[in-house]
Design a protein around this motif. Structure first.
Motif, short mmCIF file in Angstrom:
data_model
loop_
_atom_site.label_atom_id
_atom_site.label_comp_id
_atom_site.label_asym_id
_atom_site.label_seq_id
_atom_site.Cartn_x
_atom_site.Cartn_y
_atom_site.Cartn_z
N ALA A 194 0.84 -1.20 0.00
CA ALA A 194 0.00 0.00 0.00
C ALA A 194 0.87 1.24 0.00
CB ALA A 194 -0.92 0.01 1.22
N ALA A 201 -6.79 2.17 4.54
CA ALA A 201 -7.20 0.91 3.93
C ALA A 201 -6.79 -0.29 4.79
CB ALA A 201 -6.60 0.78 2.53
N ILE A 205 -9.22 -3.20 6.71
CA ILE A 205 -9.07 -4.65 6.56
C ILE A 205 -8.77 -5.31 7.91
CG2 ILE A 205 -7.65 -6.49 5.56
CD1 ILE A 205 -7.19 -4.60 3.15
N LEU A 309 -3.10 -2.47 -2.56
CA LEU A 309 -4.05 -1.44 -2.16
C LEU A 309 -3.70 -0.09 -2.79
CD1 LEU A 309 -4.29 -2.33 1.65
CD2 LEU A 309 -5.84 -3.04 -0.19
N THR A 310 -4.46 0.91 -2.44
CA THR A 310 -4.36 2.27 -2.95
C THR A 310 -2.93 2.81 -2.94
OG1 THR A 310 -5.05 4.55 -2.47
CG2 THR A 310 -4.98 3.03 -0.62
N GLN A 333 -7.38 -3.60 -4.93
CA GLN A 333 -8.46 -2.73 -4.46
C GLN A 333 -9.10 -2.02 -5.65
OE1 GLN A 333 -7.22 0.07 -1.47
NE2 GLN A 333 -9.21 1.08 -1.36
N THR A 337 -12.90 2.78 -4.23
CA THR A 337 -12.53 2.94 -2.81
C THR A 337 -11.06 3.28 -2.62
OG1 THR A 337 -12.20 0.54 -2.53
CG2 THR A 337 -14.39 1.42 -2.03
N CYS A 338 -10.31 3.47 -3.71
CA CYS A 338 -8.91 3.89 -3.60
C CYS A 338 -8.82 5.40 -3.41
CB CYS A 338 -8.14 3.53 -4.87
SG CYS A 338 -7.55 1.83 -4.95
N ILE A 359 -12.73 -2.00 -0.66
CA ILE A 359 -11.92 -2.21 0.54
C ILE A 359 -12.64 -3.03 1.60
CG2 ILE A 359 -12.59 -0.01 1.60
CD1 ILE A 359 -9.13 -1.73 1.73
N ASN A 360 -13.94 -2.83 1.77
CA ASN A 360 -14.67 -3.56 2.81
C ASN A 360 -15.03 -4.99 2.40
OD1 ASN A 360 -14.58 -1.57 4.79
ND2 ASN A 360 -16.39 -0.53 3.97
#
Length: 371
Positions: A194, A201, A205, A309-310, A333, A337-338, A359-360
């Motif tokens: 990330a 993020a 998680i 991730l982002t 991701q 949601t990023c 993300i969720n």
């Protein structure tokens, strides 16, 4: 061709010395315009609605109203990207407060420049201006004070007419590795990479995972030097899992989240113990997500879950592809949601992401795979 207007920046800082340094740094760039300053949150709120900055930079500790309360009010009334500029955290209380600003809606953290850091002036200037450029392209949404669940920070959609795709736990259709899904063995490790927006993020998680999570989680988070221990301390207070910085020679244990140390790549030896190395940066980063991903792909073939991730840039994309090619599960991701849809986008373009998830949705998939 007419050049674009400078990025409008507002500075909230109670130290006259730090404020002078910040103004000097930003004045050196024609792409940035400091449209206002304030020494505390109360004074800032009196101006922000009038000057309409695109990016707000705020300190944490200030009289009358600190950065945390200011961030909460801004995100409820005048939502826009916030960069926390603070000294690196020395106590657990300070670390919790700094990362609470991210939880409240701030996008990123940056070390406060000082007289001592002026020897690295050009590097600090380059990094701060680049950080502001990234934040200027981030769209944030109103966060109401009564809401406690994560609120998405999103990049603008690629097309104003496009609609978010409803992602499921099905393999991404553009992945050449999708056919391997039914052949995966039980996962033995999770690896996560990330960058910008990563702390938020990761929090989303890890907070959903129980202390009994049966495998280790290895992480690379790009973060300004001096803030990693604060991130670890904050996540440790927020999550049921144990959270720590990986140590050379240590054997990864279940129910524990390990972060690559600052300025060190994290790898594994033939006994699957941690190795930290100072080899050159990869994709501009040390630690690099790609280096970690390639290491787990070699040590845990067909039994890794890799998650990207982002973040800005492309670190982790090649590493995620290595995990997929080793016969393991890969997740990117989704754009919606990023904070910055850079690293996941590059992985998706390579066909390295078998699953593209909000993300969720990531933690539920992990729980489904390992329990």
């Amino acid at each position: 061709m007419k050049s674009s207007a400078p990025i409008r920046v507002f500075l909230v800082e109670d130290s006259p010395v730090a404020l002078t340094i910040l103004k000097r740094i930003l004045a050196s760039s024609p792409e940035v315009d400091v449209v206002g300053t304030a020494s505390n949150g109360v004074a800032a709120l009196e101006q922000i609605s009038t000057v309409q900055p695109q990016v707000i930079c705020t300190d944490l500790h200030m009289p009358k109203m600190d950065g945390l309360e200011l961030t909460r009010i801004i995100m409820a009334a005048y939502p826009r990207p916030i960069l926390v500029i603070s000294t690196s955290v020395d106590t657990q209380e300070d670390s919790r407060n700094v990362f609470q600003l991210l939880q409240a809606g701030a996008v990123d953290v940056f070390p406060k420049p000082s007289i001592n850091s002026l020897s690295d002036y050009e590097q600090v200037k380059h990094e701060l201006i680049n950080r502001i450029k990234v934040l200027a392209g981030v769209t944030v949404f109103t966060r109401h004070a009564s809401r406690t669940e994560p609120v998405a920070l999103r990049t603008p959609p690629t097309s104003p007419k496009s609609k978010p795709e409803a992602f499921s736990l099905k393999p991404a259709s553009n992945s050449p590795f999708s056919i391997l899904n039914s052949q995966f063995s039980i996962p033995k490790v999770v690896a996560i990479g990330a960058s910008t927006g990563g702390p938020q993020a990761l929090h989303a998680i890890l907070k959903q995972l129980p202390a009994t999570f049966p495998i280790p989680i290895l992480c690379v988070q790009h973060i300004s030097e001096g803030f990693l221990q604060g991130l670890v301390d904050w996540l440790a207070t927020e999550c049921s899992l144990r959270v720590k910085i990986a140590q050379p020679g240590e054997l990864p244990k279940p129910g524990t989240v390990y972060f690559a140390p600052e300025r060190q790549h994290l790898q594994l030896d033939t006994q699957r113990r941690f190795i930290t190395v100072s080899t050159p940066p990869v994709s501009g980063h040390r630690p690099s997500a790609t280096v970690l991903f390639q290491a787990v792909a070699a040590c845990y073939p067909r039994s890794t879950i890799g998650i990207l991730l982002t973040g800005m840039g492309r670190d982790g994309a090649d590493g995620l592809q290595a995990i997929a090619q080793a016969g393991s599960t890969t997740i990117a991701q989704d754009e919606q949601t990023c904070v910055v849809f850079g690293m996941p986008k590059e992985a998706i373009a390579l066909g390295a992401a078998q699953h593209i998830l909000a993300i969720n949705e990531i933690a539920p998939m992990l729980l489904n795979r390992v329990f």
